[in-house]
Motif scaffolding. Structure first.
Motif, mmCIF file in Angstrom:
data_model
loop_
_atom_site.group_PDB
_atom_site.id
_atom_site.type_symbol
_atom_site.label_atom_id
_atom_site.label_comp_id
_atom_site.label_asym_id
_atom_site.label_seq_id
_atom_site.Cartn_x
_atom_site.Cartn_y
_atom_site.Cartn_z
ATOM 1 N N VAL A 165 76.463 -39.027 55.408
ATOM 2 C CA VAL A 165 77.223 -40.254 55.625
ATOM 3 C C VAL A 165 78.608 -39.909 56.150
ATOM 4 O O VAL A 165 79.270 -39.005 55.624
ATOM 5 N N ALA A 166 79.015 -40.599 57.211
ATOM 6 C CA ALA A 166 80.357 -40.431 57.769
ATOM 7 C C ALA A 166 81.235 -41.569 57.288
ATOM 8 O O ALA A 166 80.861 -42.745 57.400
ATOM 9 N N PHE A 167 82.382 -41.220 56.757
ATOM 10 C CA PHE A 167 83.341 -42.226 56.316
ATOM 11 C C PHE A 167 84.375 -42.468 57.412
ATOM 12 O O PHE A 167 84.389 -41.790 58.435
ATOM 13 N N ASP A 168 85.225 -43.431 57.204
ATOM 14 C CA ASP A 168 86.230 -43.735 58.220
ATOM 15 C C ASP A 168 87.235 -42.610 58.367
ATOM 16 O O ASP A 168 87.754 -42.364 59.472
ATOM 17 N N THR A 169 87.522 -41.907 57.266
ATOM 18 C CA THR A 169 88.517 -40.843 57.310
ATOM 19 C C THR A 169 88.034 -39.623 56.525
ATOM 20 O O THR A 169 87.146 -39.736 55.652
ATOM 21 N N GLU A 170 88.640 -38.484 56.809
ATOM 22 C CA GLU A 170 88.336 -37.267 56.072
ATOM 23 C C GLU A 170 88.725 -37.403 54.604
ATOM 24 O O GLU A 170 87.997 -36.952 53.710
ATOM 25 N N ASP A 171 89.873 -38.027 54.332
ATOM 26 C CA ASP A 171 90.309 -38.194 52.951
ATOM 27 C C ASP A 171 89.307 -39.006 52.134
ATOM 28 O O ASP A 171 89.052 -38.703 50.964
ATOM 29 N N GLN A 172 88.733 -40.036 52.750
ATOM 30 C CA GLN A 172 87.730 -40.838 52.046
ATOM 31 C C GLN A 172 86.493 -40.001 51.739
ATOM 32 O O GLN A 172 85.917 -40.105 50.650
ATOM 33 N N ALA A 173 86.091 -39.163 52.692
ATOM 34 C CA ALA A 173 84.931 -38.299 52.474
ATOM 35 C C ALA A 173 85.168 -37.362 51.294
ATOM 36 O O ALA A 173 84.296 -37.191 50.421
ATOM 37 N N LYS A 174 86.347 -36.759 51.247
ATOM 38 C CA LYS A 174 86.661 -35.835 50.165
ATOM 39 C C LYS A 174 86.769 -36.563 48.822
ATOM 40 O O LYS A 174 86.288 -36.060 47.787
ATOM 41 N N THR A 175 87.387 -37.736 48.828
ATOM 42 C CA THR A 175 87.502 -38.522 47.595
ATOM 43 C C THR A 175 86.133 -38.910 47.069
ATOM 44 O O THR A 175 85.865 -38.855 45.853
ATOM 45 N N PHE A 176 85.242 -39.295 47.970
ATOM 46 C CA PHE A 176 83.894 -39.678 47.580
ATOM 47 C C PHE A 176 83.181 -38.504 46.904
ATOM 48 O O PHE A 176 82.546 -38.661 45.862
ATOM 49 N N CYS A 177 83.300 -37.309 47.500
ATOM 50 C CA CYS A 177 82.673 -36.116 46.912
ATOM 51 C C CYS A 177 83.220 -35.813 45.524
ATOM 52 O O CYS A 177 82.478 -35.366 44.641
ATOM 53 N N ARG A 178 84.503 -36.056 45.332
ATOM 54 C CA ARG A 178 85.138 -35.747 44.047
ATOM 55 C C ARG A 178 84.872 -36.807 42.988
ATOM 56 O O ARG A 178 85.135 -36.583 41.792
ATOM 57 N N SER A 179 84.346 -37.969 43.409
ATOM 58 C CA SER A 179 84.256 -39.114 42.500
ATOM 59 C C SER A 179 82.881 -39.328 41.897
ATOM 60 O O SER A 179 82.741 -40.083 40.931
ATOM 61 N N THR A 180 81.852 -38.712 42.453
ATOM 62 C CA THR A 180 80.521 -38.905 41.873
ATOM 63 C C THR A 180 80.410 -38.147 40.558
ATOM 64 O O THR A 180 81.068 -37.122 40.348
ATOM 65 N N LYS A 181 79.567 -38.659 39.684
ATOM 66 C CA LYS A 181 79.370 -38.033 38.384
ATOM 67 C C LYS A 181 77.947 -37.470 38.252
ATOM 68 O O LYS A 181 77.747 -36.359 37.778
ATOM 69 N N LEU A 182 76.953 -38.242 38.671
ATOM 70 C CA LEU A 182 75.572 -37.781 38.596
ATOM 71 C C LEU A 182 75.252 -36.848 39.763
ATOM 72 O O LEU A 182 74.569 -35.844 39.597
ATOM 73 N N PHE A 183 75.762 -37.168 40.945
ATOM 74 C CA PHE A 183 75.628 -36.281 42.097
ATOM 75 C C PHE A 183 76.614 -35.130 41.910
ATOM 76 O O PHE A 183 77.826 -35.327 41.939
ATOM 77 N N CYS A 184 76.093 -33.931 41.707
ATOM 78 C CA CYS A 184 76.949 -32.782 41.402
ATOM 79 C C CYS A 184 77.544 -32.209 42.680
ATOM 80 O O CYS A 184 76.844 -32.019 43.684
ATOM 81 N N LEU A 185 78.840 -31.919 42.664
ATOM 82 C CA LEU A 185 79.509 -31.294 43.803
ATOM 83 C C LEU A 185 79.093 -29.828 43.859
ATOM 84 O O LEU A 185 79.517 -29.011 43.040
ATOM 85 N N ALA A 186 78.220 -29.502 44.799
ATOM 86 C CA ALA A 186 77.677 -28.142 44.888
ATOM 87 C C ALA A 186 77.024 -27.951 46.246
ATOM 88 O O ALA A 186 76.575 -28.909 46.888
ATOM 89 N N GLU A 187 76.959 -26.692 46.674
ATOM 90 C CA GLU A 187 76.229 -26.360 47.891
ATOM 91 C C GLU A 187 74.732 -26.274 47.580
ATOM 92 O O GLU A 187 74.298 -26.431 46.452
ATOM 93 N N SER A 188 73.948 -26.008 48.602
ATOM 94 C CA SER A 188 72.495 -25.936 48.552
ATOM 95 C C SER A 188 71.899 -27.345 48.503
ATOM 96 O O SER A 188 72.602 -28.364 48.600
ATOM 97 N N LEU A 189 70.569 -27.392 48.377
ATOM 98 C CA LEU A 189 69.839 -28.648 48.474
ATOM 99 C C LEU A 189 68.402 -28.412 48.032
ATOM 100 O O LEU A 189 67.976 -27.284 47.803
ATOM 101 N N GLY A 190 67.659 -29.497 47.923
ATOM 102 C CA GLY A 190 66.222 -29.400 47.691
ATOM 103 C C GLY A 190 65.795 -29.271 46.252
ATOM 104 O O GLY A 190 64.595 -29.189 45.976
ATOM 105 N N GLY A 191 66.733 -29.239 45.322
ATOM 106 C CA GLY A 191 66.368 -29.169 43.912
ATOM 107 C C GLY A 191 66.109 -30.547 43.339
ATOM 108 O O GLY A 191 66.382 -31.577 43.971
#
Length: 378
Positions: A301-327
């Protein structure tokens, strides 16, 4: 007799032995094997660096699922990529690679193979005419990812196979897995996986595999497997095979959730664009529908700004901030500063306002609620 995907995922490649009849493939934790005479092996095994029954069982299962004649397992996805490139390329050769390829693959080609005398051309793999124009007399490999990482572009495998000439068409099938897409049946020559992702499926083991047809290529891959020694351990292949048994049921739930996430995010405030092949608005939707069983579990997902993208990543609780995928668990990341930092400033640089989401198999309502509360922070 013919069998379905889930049946092969559980049974292909291994049958309980006649001694004890273990249902699961045993972990043959032995570096060496007794021989029946001087240089006479027992069932073909002599030293784990060149072959081990646990590794063989996984290879046979993956080969069956991909419709390949054989598969060769490696210690990581990047080890598999490197092995495929080393057996297919030599100094003076040329490779065509997509402009949205995995950053680690491009880094390997650009920073290692370039110094070895292999040139490369970066093209938009969704543009078959551009791919055809990039192919020269010395083009030996066309490297395709579909869906791509992280923009989820869709390349038409059949169309590229028709124009590839004498080049070897390699498809990195990691994002789709053999459950959702079978590149060999669409005209590809070689398939590569990071088994760390959907094939293993539980974020607990690293591995890779190369699948193909043709005895000559298999011999070269086997020599590379033994000579270089980038082999997976019996423990790792056991874990990977255990995960593979549930690939079909996991992917169905993954895809259900990903479709819900994509629909939920589309049109939300501050969301500029949702990248998901299952959306009718995706430019590759029709091709994906034709060559994939379903549309996968990755959403960007592309947000309007980079700051919004970073804030979104920092704000989720169930979605864990981590690299990799497929688990089985849902992950979120900011590619420009995480997985794709190495390609910053290159032809493969990703938008800084982009967020990549690996959608897991949790309850859909919980996932959507987490995304909703994160959007409220923007």
């Amino acid at each position: 007799m013919p069998s379905g995907f889930s049946t092969d995922a559980i049974h292909a490649g291994y049958e309980p032995d006649s001694l004890y009849g273990p249902i699961n493939t045993p972990i043959y934790a032995s570096t060496t094997f007794a021989q029946d005479d001087l240089a006479v092996t027992r069932n073909g095994y002599e030293y784990t660096r060149v072959g081990n029954p646990t590794i063989t069982a996984l290879e046979k299962t993956v080969a069956s699922l991909e419709g390949a004649e054989y598969a060769v397992a490696f210690s990581s996805g990047m080890a598999a990529v490197d092995a495929a490139l080393r057996v297919l390329l030599k100094p003076g050769d040329h490779i065509v690679i997509g402009n949205d390829a995995y950053g680690g693959t491009y880094r390997l080609i650009q920073q290692v193979f370039t110094h070895w005398g292999v040139s490369n051309t970066v093209v938009d793999m969704t543009d078959v005419d551009a791919v055809a124009a990039a192919i020269g007399d010395n083009t030996k490999v066309i490297w395709v990812e579909t869906p791509t990482n992280p923009l989820l572009a869709i390349a038409d495998i059949q169309a590229i196979a028709r124009i590839k000439g004498e080049a070897t068409l390699v498809v990195d099938n990691t994002f789709a897995s053999p459950y959702l897409q079978k590149p060999l049946g669409l005209g590809a020559d070689v398939v590569v996986h990071s088994t760390t992702k959907y094939i293993g499926g539980h974020s607990d083991v690293v591995g890779g595999v190369v699948c193909a047809r043709g005895a000559e290529l298999e011999e070269e891959l086997r020599f590379f497997f033994g000579w270089v020694g980038a082999i997976p351990s019996p423990f790792d292949t056991y874990l990977t095979a255990r995960g593979l048994k549930t690939l079909a049921v996991r992917l169905e739930r993954h895809c259900d959730n990903a479709e819900a996430v994509a629909r939920f995010l589309e049109g939300k405030d501050h969301v500029a664009r949702v990248y998901y092949p299952g959306l009718s608005t995706h430019p590759g939707h029709e091709v994906a529908k034709a060559q994939m069983r379903r549309f996968g579990a990755m959403v960007s997902v592309a947000f309007d700004t980079e700051d919004q993208a970073k804030t979104f990543c920092r704000s989720t609780k169930l979605f864990c901030l981590a690299e990799s995928l497929g688990g089985v668990e849902s992950l979120i990341e900011h590619p420009a500063t995480m997985t794709h930092l190495a390609v910053e400033g290159s032809a493969l640089a990703v938008p800084r306002e982009l967020v990549r989401i690996s959608v897991g198999i949790e309850d859909e309502a919980d996932l959507l609620a987490d995304l909703a509360q994160a959007l409220e922070k923007l």
